[in-house]
Design an enzyme around this catalytic site. Sequence first.
Site, short mmCIF file in Angstrom:
data_model
loop_
_atom_site.label_atom_id
_atom_site.label_comp_id
_atom_site.label_asym_id
_atom_site.label_seq_id
_atom_site.Cartn_x
_atom_site.Cartn_y
_atom_site.Cartn_z
N HIS A 159 1.40 4.74 1.99
CA HIS A 159 1.07 5.58 3.16
C HIS A 159 1.30 7.02 2.73
O HIS A 159 2.41 7.41 2.36
CB HIS A 159 1.96 5.21 4.35
CG HIS A 159 1.76 6.10 5.52
ND1 HIS A 159 0.81 5.87 6.49
CD2 HIS A 159 2.43 7.24 5.90
CE1 HIS A 159 0.87 6.83 7.41
NE2 HIS A 159 1.85 7.67 7.07
N HIS A 161 0.85 -1.20 0.00
CA HIS A 161 0.00 0.00 0.00
C HIS A 161 0.89 1.24 0.00
O HIS A 161 2.10 1.17 0.20
CB HIS A 161 -0.93 0.02 1.22
CG HIS A 161 -0.24 0.25 2.52
ND1 HIS A 161 0.48 -0.72 3.21
CD2 HIS A 161 -0.14 1.38 3.30
CE1 HIS A 161 0.97 -0.24 4.32
NE2 HIS A 161 0.61 1.05 4.41
#
Length: 234
Positions: free
Chosen positions: A208, A206
């Site tokens: 951030h 992912h």
Amino acid sequence: MSKFTAIRHSKNSAKKSVLRNRVAVVAGGLGIAAALGAGAANAADSGLMSLSANVGSTVAKQAESQAKAVKDAKVAAAKAKAAAVKAKEDAAKRAEAWVKPVEKYTLGSTFGLAGSHWSHNHSGQDFVVPTGTQVHAVHHGTVVKAGPWGGGDGPAYGNAIVIKHDNGTYTQYAHLSQIQVQVGQQVATGQQIGLSGSTGNSTGPHLHFEVRTGPDYGTGIEPTGFLRAHGDTV
């Protein structure tokens, strides 16, 4: 009348007849010549008129063609100028715009969320994307941090980038698999700066993403609301 007188009279009559015939022939010839001359003159006049008409038609067509070419050139120049102005305006709009850091994503952990993965509440917004997804600068600015260990913010961020923007805010991009910019580099709005990953303290691939009021950890503000306030739907 004597025989001799009769003969002489006959010869004189014959001469007069021949002379009249010659005069008639000459006069006829002159008439024919005159008629032929008049015909030739008329034919010449007709030919000149036809030639003049053809030349006039050709000149008119050339003038019309040249006028059309000039008009087309002016239209093309006006279109090119309008396109250049629009391109400049579009570039200015893009420069002032704010965009999302990734295109296709699922929103993950939100700002301020408490949990065991962080020493304090979650400092940004997670965008769940596969490893290798292109990451873009959300606005133009200058790279102030780029490297492992969060670029200096700590090992939890893994490979990270921090960009300073012209309004005094900063954005951070963390857990990257690849960093494609360096400190001091100027980046444009939407420019690719790296690839997403799962480096540092991460439970899966992912991005951030943080919006900060300063360059360092601890100055983060809620990022999705910030982007929406700047015209970007997240």
